[in-house]
Scaffold this motif. Structure first.
Motif, PDB file in Angstrom:
ATOM      1  N   LEU A 179      10.860  -6.724  -9.354  1.00  0.00           N
ATOM      2  CA  LEU A 179       9.833  -5.709  -9.138  1.00  0.00           C
ATOM      3  C   LEU A 179       9.897  -4.624 -10.219  1.00  0.00           C
ATOM      4  CD1 LEU A 179      10.347  -5.017  -5.304  1.00  0.00           C
ATOM      5  CD2 LEU A 179       8.823  -6.693  -6.352  1.00  0.00           C
TER       6      LEU A 179
ATOM      7  N   GLU B 198       7.856   4.724 -11.481  1.00  0.00           N
ATOM      8  CA  GLU B 198       6.982   3.545 -11.501  1.00  0.00           C
ATOM      9  C   GLU B 198       7.279   2.650 -10.301  1.00  0.00           C
ATOM     10  OE1 GLU B 198       4.079   0.986 -13.353  1.00  0.00           O
ATOM     11  OE2 GLU B 198       4.633   3.057 -13.746  1.00  0.00           O
TER      12      GLU B 198
ATOM     13  N   ASN C 171       5.998   4.266  -7.183  1.00  0.00           N
ATOM     14  CA  ASN C 171       4.544   4.190  -7.131  1.00  0.00           C
ATOM     15  C   ASN C 171       4.081   2.812  -6.653  1.00  0.00           C
ATOM     16  OD1 ASN C 171       1.910   5.187  -7.645  1.00  0.00           O
ATOM     17  ND2 ASN C 171       1.854   3.979  -9.514  1.00  0.00           N
ATOM     18  N   ASP C 172       4.763   1.783  -7.123  1.00  0.00           N
ATOM     19  CA  ASP C 172       4.332   0.421  -6.781  1.00  0.00           C
ATOM     20  C   ASP C 172       4.908  -0.055  -5.447  1.00  0.00           C
ATOM     21  OD1 ASP C 172       2.882   0.180  -9.095  1.00  0.00           O
ATOM     22  OD2 ASP C 172       4.552  -0.642 -10.237  1.00  0.00           O
ATOM     23  N   TYR C 173       6.145   0.317  -5.193  1.00  0.00           N
ATOM     24  CA  TYR C 173       6.831  -0.202  -3.999  1.00  0.00           C
ATOM     25  C   TYR C 173       7.628   0.929  -3.351  1.00  0.00           C
ATOM     26  CZ  TYR C 173       5.865  -4.504  -6.527  1.00  0.00           C
ATOM     27  OH  TYR C 173       5.242  -5.512  -7.217  1.00  0.00           O
ATOM     28  N   MET C 174       6.926   1.746  -2.607  1.00  0.00           N
ATOM     29  CA  MET C 174       7.543   2.957  -2.070  1.00  0.00           C
ATOM     30  C   MET C 174       8.783   2.653  -1.228  1.00  0.00           C
ATOM     31  SD  MET C 174       5.742   5.964   0.140  1.00  0.00           S
ATOM     32  CE  MET C 174       4.725   4.787   0.988  1.00  0.00           C
ATOM     33  N   LYS C 175       8.647   1.696  -0.344  1.00  0.00           N
ATOM     34  CA  LYS C 175       9.781   1.444   0.563  1.00  0.00           C
ATOM     35  C   LYS C 175      10.955   0.813  -0.179  1.00  0.00           C
ATOM     36  CE  LYS C 175       8.170  -3.002   2.255  1.00  0.00           C
ATOM     37  NZ  LYS C 175       9.311  -3.784   1.784  1.00  0.00           N
TER      38      LYS C 175
ATOM     39  N   GLN D  18      12.840   3.550  -1.777  1.00  0.00           N
ATOM     40  CA  GLN D  18      13.642   4.300  -0.813  1.00  0.00           C
ATOM     41  C   GLN D  18      14.906   3.540  -0.407  1.00  0.00           C
ATOM     42  OE1 GLN D  18      11.559   5.294   2.787  1.00  0.00           O
ATOM     43  NE2 GLN D  18      12.251   7.403   2.662  1.00  0.00           N
ATOM     44  N   LEU D  19      14.710   2.247  -0.179  1.00  0.00           N
ATOM     45  CA  LEU D  19      15.853   1.433   0.249  1.00  0.00           C
ATOM     46  C   LEU D  19      16.820   1.169  -0.892  1.00  0.00           C
ATOM     47  CD1 LEU D  19      13.939  -1.178   2.427  1.00  0.00           C
ATOM     48  CD2 LEU D  19      15.505   0.572   3.255  1.00  0.00           C
TER      49      LEU D  19
ATOM     50  N   THR E  19       6.264 -12.015  -7.322  1.00  0.00           N
ATOM     51  CA  THR E  19       5.936 -10.870  -8.167  1.00  0.00           C
ATOM     52  C   THR E  19       6.705 -10.912  -9.467  1.00  0.00           C
ATOM     53  OG1 THR E  19       5.588  -9.547  -6.225  1.00  0.00           O
ATOM     54  CG2 THR E  19       5.908  -8.358  -8.259  1.00  0.00           C
ATOM     55  N   HIS E  20       6.023 -10.715 -10.571  1.00  0.00           N
ATOM     56  CA  HIS E  20       6.705 -10.431 -11.824  1.00  0.00           C
ATOM     57  C   HIS E  20       5.901  -9.354 -12.512  1.00  0.00           C
ATOM     58  CE1 HIS E  20       3.725 -13.229 -13.349  1.00  0.00           C
ATOM     59  NE2 HIS E  20       4.199 -14.135 -12.537  1.00  0.00           N
TER      60      HIS E  20
ATOM     61  N   VAL F 183       2.563  -6.089 -11.019  1.00  0.00           N
ATOM     62  CA  VAL F 183       2.420  -4.641 -10.919  1.00  0.00           C
ATOM     63  C   VAL F 183       0.938  -4.310 -10.892  1.00  0.00           C
ATOM     64  CG1 VAL F 183       2.787  -2.469 -12.111  1.00  0.00           C
ATOM     65  CG2 VAL F 183       4.613  -4.155 -12.022  1.00  0.00           C
TER      66      VAL F 183
ATOM     67  N   SER G 136      -0.436  -5.283  -7.664  1.00  0.00           N
ATOM     68  CA  SER G 136      -0.064  -4.309  -6.663  1.00  0.00           C
ATOM     69  C   SER G 136      -1.003  -3.110  -6.695  1.00  0.00           C
ATOM     70  CB  SER G 136       1.366  -3.856  -6.898  1.00  0.00           C
ATOM     71  OG  SER G 136       1.619  -2.680  -6.199  1.00  0.00           O
ATOM     72  N   LYS G 137      -1.387  -2.694  -7.915  1.00  0.00           N
ATOM     73  CA  LYS G 137      -2.299  -1.554  -8.040  1.00  0.00           C
ATOM     74  C   LYS G 137      -3.674  -1.920  -7.462  1.00  0.00           C
ATOM     75  CE  LYS G 137      -0.076   0.471 -12.086  1.00  0.00           C
ATOM     76  NZ  LYS G 137       0.718   1.398 -11.296  1.00  0.00           N
TER      77      LYS G 137
ATOM     78  N   GLU H 234      -3.348  -1.571  -3.831  1.00  0.00           N
ATOM     79  CA  GLU H 234      -3.399  -0.159  -3.447  1.00  0.00           C
ATOM     80  C   GLU H 234      -4.836   0.340  -3.447  1.00  0.00           C
ATOM     81  OE1 GLU H 234      -1.207   1.907  -2.310  1.00  0.00           O
ATOM     82  OE2 GLU H 234       0.457   0.496  -2.410  1.00  0.00           O
TER      83      GLU H 234
ATOM     84  N   PHE I  38      10.364  -2.848   6.159  1.00  0.00           N
ATOM     85  CA  PHE I  38      11.054  -1.585   5.870  1.00  0.00           C
ATOM     86  C   PHE I  38      11.972  -1.188   7.030  1.00  0.00           C
ATOM     87  CE2 PHE I  38      10.798   2.980   6.919  1.00  0.00           C
ATOM     88  CZ  PHE I  38      11.690   3.447   5.961  1.00  0.00           C
TER      89      PHE I  38
ATOM     90  N   ARG J  91      16.007  -1.134   7.086  1.00  0.00           N
ATOM     91  CA  ARG J  91      16.624   0.181   7.258  1.00  0.00           C
ATOM     92  C   ARG J  91      17.614   0.171   8.422  1.00  0.00           C
ATOM     93  NH1 ARG J  91      18.626   3.897   5.868  1.00  0.00           N
ATOM     94  NH2 ARG J  91      17.995   6.064   5.746  1.00  0.00           N
TER      95      ARG J  91
ATOM     96  N   LEU K 190       7.281   8.008   6.780  1.00  0.00           N
ATOM     97  CA  LEU K 190       6.781   6.768   6.175  1.00  0.00           C
ATOM     98  C   LEU K 190       6.146   5.894   7.258  1.00  0.00           C
ATOM     99  CD1 LEU K 190       6.650   5.241   3.493  1.00  0.00           C
ATOM    100  CD2 LEU K 190       8.854   4.232   4.027  1.00  0.00           C
TER     101      LEU K 190
ATOM    102  N   TYR L  16       2.278   4.478   7.642  1.00  0.00           N
ATOM    103  CA  TYR L  16       1.856   3.094   7.914  1.00  0.00           C
ATOM    104  C   TYR L  16       0.949   3.031   9.144  1.00  0.00           C
ATOM    105  CZ  TYR L  16       4.889   0.772   4.487  1.00  0.00           C
ATOM    106  OH  TYR L  16       5.456   0.315   3.330  1.00  0.00           O
TER     107      TYR L  16
END
Lengths: 345, 161
Positions: free
Chosen positions: A179, A273, A276-280, A283-284, B33-34, B38, B41-42, B45, B83, B87, B141, B145
């Motif tokens: 990532l 970056e 921005n792309d993978y917030m969680k 964090q983890l 993903t590579h 990205v 992903s945008k 979003e 997540f 966690r 967070l 969600y």
């Protein structure tokens, strides 16, 4: 050494680095590690007239005038360097008697360089190993495995930062998935060597000029965040005689700046970056240790310095870890993947 | 040969099999993903943002009543559950969903469906925890969600059959 009677496929890990190349392979119940400078020199045999090849430290020491480092940018840039790299790698493979029946995993920097990768393919094709399979994985991922739980780390979320001679790479991995890969050629071990050479000239008021190879040796032998001690060296004067000098600050000033620059790139470019792309994931990932790999991570105390400064910059506790031998870790990790892939074949 | 040597194009499934790691290679959704992802992903979003602005989030409790079913909503759901699971583990994630139901973020039906989704995910290795291990940032967070999902659900309700 390869065992001729052993019919099993030999799993081999390879890191073809710009400064050093590392091969990791099994030898009976042991794991053998071959580490050499990525350079070669040719000379004419005085008796037979045939062209001979020397590689590694021997080539650098005996033929400093014609030794060639063919992977200066991390990958072979042109046909000439690809041919040199092929000769180097073939010689290395022959010397260690590595078999064709092998599964080879290459740890490769994730720089965008299609031409370099294509040239590397020709090097790999000519190498005489990897009949069973050939794979490549990011250097930062391979290098992180020995620092964590070995291959079990593939199932974790982690951030790996590779401190290489020609690139700084950072990447997050989520269960093996890459990532937000980040790479810059602006913060490198080679640049630190150049800086050490300049600082030595300044510190000695211009009386001493060292080349980059000497600067690299100073860095590898003396840089130490835990227990640095000034050191002395001697140069031969062109007109005869010698000059002895002491280096107080040049080496540590350069590596100190390097740590600041690494932290700056990781904290202010890569991690934003990723967030921005993978917030969680961001964090983890910072709850887990950040893994440093690559030759620069061998400097004693550097990982602790990165940990302290990165924690200060991010204003949160971050743990930074390295493998026992960060310079060998990428090839070791690659070999562990190769071993499992060979078993699965 | 080219694919084999490009380190950004390795086969995650093969790597995970080699590592003897069970489960879906790309986390929850099997998305590989590579570097190019990205961008993807945008795009994702951007789609999510458009959905959010097109439909206001729920303003009364429970914030999330229906489980939205669009692809982007399902992916968001799995991201959230993944997540929580990473966690505080499987049990902790279930505890958190119960808590969110008690405080009115989720309806009982939404909680039940989320628990079903949770059961479909692979529990991460050696991750144990409880509701008490989640801090304020984690709940913020989660709230983000929940808000997103309620907006997706509202948007789906408004769409003509």
């Amino acid at each position: 050494m390869a065992d001729d009677e052993d019919a099993e496929t030999m799993p081999i890990g390879v890191k073809l680095g710009s400064t050093r190349t590392v091969l990791v392979y099994p030898d009976g119940d042991d794991i053998e590690v071959a580490r050499t400078l990525t350079c070669l020199a040719t000379y004419e045999d005085a008796l037979t007239g045939e062209e001979r090849v020397l590689y590694g430290q021997e080539a650098a020491e005996e033929y400093p005038d014609r030794v060639q480092f063919m992977l200066r940018s991390g990958l072979p840039e042109d046909d000439e360097n690809a041919a040199l790299a092929a000769t180097f790698f073939e010689t290395l493979v022959d010397e260690h008697d590595l078999p064709e029946d092998s599964a080879v995993v290459y740890a490769i920097p994730t720089i965008e360089n299609d031409a370099g990768l294509k040239n590397l393919e020709s090097v790999v094709e000519d190498s005489g190993i990897g009949d069973k399979l050939v794979r490549s994985y990011p250097e930062s991922l391979c290098g992180a495995l020995p620092a964590l739980d070995g291959l079990d780390a593939v199932d974790r979320i982690l951030v790996a930062v590779n401190l290489g001679s020609t690139n700084l790479e950072a990447c997050a991995y989520r269960r093996g998935e890459q990532l937000s890969p980040f790479a810059t050629g602006g913060v490198t071990g080679n640049e630190i060597d150049r800086r050490i050479a300049n600082y030595v000239e300044e510190e000695t008021q211009g009386r001493v000029n060292i080349d980059r190879t000497t600067a690299r040796e100073y860095k590898e032998e003396h840089a130490d965040f835990v227990d640095y001690e000034p050191f002395t060296d001697v140069i031969q004067q062109p007109g005869g005689g010698s000059h002895e000098y002491t280096i107080e600050d040049s080496v540590m000033d350069a590596v100190d700046e390097y740590v600041d620059e690494v932290v700056e790139e990781v904290a202010n470019t890569f991690l934003p970056e990723l967030a921005n792309d993978y917030m969680k994931v961001y964090q983890l990932a910072l709850d887990e240790p950040v893994v440093l790999t690559g030759g620069m991570a061998c400097i004693p105390g550097l990982a602790d310095e990165v940990e302290t400064r990165l924690s200060e910059t991010l204003q949160r506790e971050v743990t930074v870890v390295t493998a026992d031998r960060p310079d060998l870790a990428a090839a070791e990790g690659a070999q562990s993947i190769a071993a499992r892939l060979a078993d699965a074949e | 040969m080219a694919g084999r040597l490009n380190p950004t194009e390795y086969d995650i499934g093969e790597l995970r099999r080699a590592a003897d790691v069970s489960g879906d290679p790309a986390g929850s959704m099997g998305v590989r993903t590579h570097a190019r992802d990205v961008v993807r992903s945008k795009v994702y979003e951007a789609v999510a943002e458009r959905e959010l602005t097109a439909a206001p989030a729920a303003r009364s409790r429970p914030f999330l009543d229906d489980q939205p079913s669009s692809l982007v909503a399902v992916r968001t759901t799995y991201e959230w559950l993944d997540f929580l699971q990473r966690r505080v583990g499987d049990d902790g994630a279930r505890e958190a969903l119960s808590y969110y139901e008690r405080i009115g973020w989720l309806s009982p039906a939404a909680e039940e469906r989320l628990r079903d989704h949770l059961a479909a995910l692979n529990p991460p290795l050696s991750r144990e925890g409880s509701l008490a291990d989640l801090d304020a940032d984690d709940h913020r967070l989660s709230y983000d969600y929940v808000t997103k999902l309620s907006a997706f659900a509202a948007r789906e309700r408004e769409r003509p059959e």
